[in-house]
Design an enzyme around this catalytic site. Structure first.
Site, mmCIF file in Angstrom:
data_model
loop_
_atom_site.group_PDB
_atom_site.id
_atom_site.type_symbol
_atom_site.label_atom_id
_atom_site.label_comp_id
_atom_site.label_asym_id
_atom_site.label_seq_id
_atom_site.Cartn_x
_atom_site.Cartn_y
_atom_site.Cartn_z
ATOM 1 N N ASP A 134 80.370 80.715 29.589
ATOM 2 C CA ASP A 134 80.936 80.874 28.246
ATOM 3 C C ASP A 134 82.160 79.966 28.134
ATOM 4 O O ASP A 134 83.185 80.219 28.776
ATOM 5 C CB ASP A 134 81.360 82.329 28.002
ATOM 6 C CG ASP A 134 80.170 83.285 27.884
ATOM 7 O OD1 ASP A 134 79.104 82.983 28.454
ATOM 8 O OD2 ASP A 134 80.318 84.338 27.241
ATOM 9 N N LYS A 197 78.815 81.539 20.001
ATOM 10 C CA LYS A 197 79.468 82.841 20.165
ATOM 11 C C LYS A 197 80.710 82.872 19.294
ATOM 12 O O LYS A 197 81.444 81.881 19.215
ATOM 13 C CB LYS A 197 79.813 83.021 21.647
ATOM 14 C CG LYS A 197 80.599 84.246 22.021
ATOM 15 C CD LYS A 197 80.792 84.296 23.545
ATOM 16 C CE LYS A 197 81.777 85.391 23.942
ATOM 17 N NZ LYS A 197 81.997 85.422 25.422
ATOM 18 N N LYS A 233 75.770 85.149 19.814
ATOM 19 C CA LYS A 233 76.495 86.252 20.446
ATOM 20 C C LYS A 233 77.753 86.579 19.643
ATOM 21 O O LYS A 233 78.770 85.886 19.779
ATOM 22 C CB LYS A 233 76.881 85.900 21.889
ATOM 23 C CG LYS A 233 77.657 87.016 22.603
ATOM 24 C CD LYS A 233 77.993 86.639 24.042
ATOM 25 C CE LYS A 233 78.906 87.680 24.676
ATOM 26 N NZ LYS A 233 79.276 87.329 26.078
#
Length: 297
Positions: A134, A197, A233
């Site tokens: 991430d 995300k 996400k």
């Protein structure tokens, strides 16, 4: 060279009206239970604190694989997310399970460092076994209009990920407008993101439904243009089972059933897990159980 100065403009009123409609959908009991279990299987359990220890990471990994053993049919979560220094600990603790190990990298959460350090951070996580990385984008460069810098940085991190899937965090709470969220989504996807995300969880607001919808529509349009699926996400701000179900309805009606698995959709919301367990227990027994019956970590 792609021209990101010409990204699509967002109709904020239209987005808010569509979100309001998603929130009026009602679900039958069987669909609700199936949706709750699906949401559980899409959660990335996370610990990203300065006080994290190997013991805390192992405890979280145990919970990830044993969400509530007294109830049958409860799926495990999708992944655990830790700092790079704890990837090996998590990998060892989850051996023999299907649960992925994700790691934040690239000077999380600020992203304020050199590319060399960000690449080293990423390679360290991957070499220790991370299945997913991430990364945070450089919001300062983005807000100055230096879109090619952001694009090139994501490409470099993607290459450093090797086999690991890359989730690109936009930190939407710092991007100031839905137009900017759309533009950052397109930059990330064209640079090779496997997921986009919303947030690090360290900035408020985090994953609001209007922001998530704008990102889902960017994913849909990217898929129509390229044929490539990109995951989504939302992270931070989703703490109730009701909010999780509303998000799943939005995914289904925007992207379709193909995105309704943890391969393509995740929740970054550790506190969500216990509320889902409480709702599933209520559906099974007809009564709410106290939060004391569910582990906190």
């Amino acid at each position: 060279m792609l021209d990101f100065t010409k990204s699509q403009s967002i109709d904020q009123v239209g987005v808010e009206e569509r979100v309001a409609r998603f929130n009026t959908r009602s679900l039958k009991k069987s669909a609700k239970v199936a949706g709750l279990k699906m949401a559980m299987n899409m959660i990335d359990l996370t610990t990203l604190e300065g006080k994290d220890t190997e013991g805390k990471v192992r405890q979280m990994c145990y919970k990830a694989a044993h969400m509530h053993d007294v109830m049958t049919g409860i799926p495990c979560v999708a992944a655990v997310c830790v700092y790079p220094t704890f990837v090996k600990t998590a990998k060892d603790a989850l051996k023999g399970t299907a649960i992925k190990v994700a790691s934040v990298a690239t000077a999380f959460p600020s992203g304020q460092s050199t590319l060399e350090i960000k690449l080293a951070d990423t390679r360290y996580a991957v070499e220790n076994g991370a299945d997913e990385v991430d990364m945070v984008i450089s919001r300062g460069a983005f807000l100055m209009g230096n879109y090619n810098f952001v694009f090139d940085e994501i490409i470099a991190i993607k290459e450093a990920c090797a086999h690991a899937r890359l989730k690109v965090i936009l930190e939407t709470g710092e991007l100031s407008s839905l137009d900017a969220v759309r533009k950052a989504s397109e930059i990330a996807m064209y640079a090779g993101a496997d997921f986009i995300k919303t947030s690090t969880g360290k900035i408020s607001p985090a994953a609001t439904m209007p922001v998530t919808l704008v990102m889902l529509e960017a994913i849909r349009d990217f898929y129509y243009s390229t044929g490539k699926m990109v995951g989504m996400k939302p992270a931070g701000g989703i703490s109730t089972a009701k909010a999780a179900l509303q998000n799943l309805v939005m995914v289904k009606e925007t992207l379709g059933n193909a995105w309704l698995s943890n391969e393509w959709f995740r929740f970054g919301a550790s506190s969500l897990a216990n509320d889902i367990l409480m709702q599933l227990a209520k559906e099974e027994t007809g009564a709410y159980q106290s939060g004391d019956y569910f582990s906190k970590d």
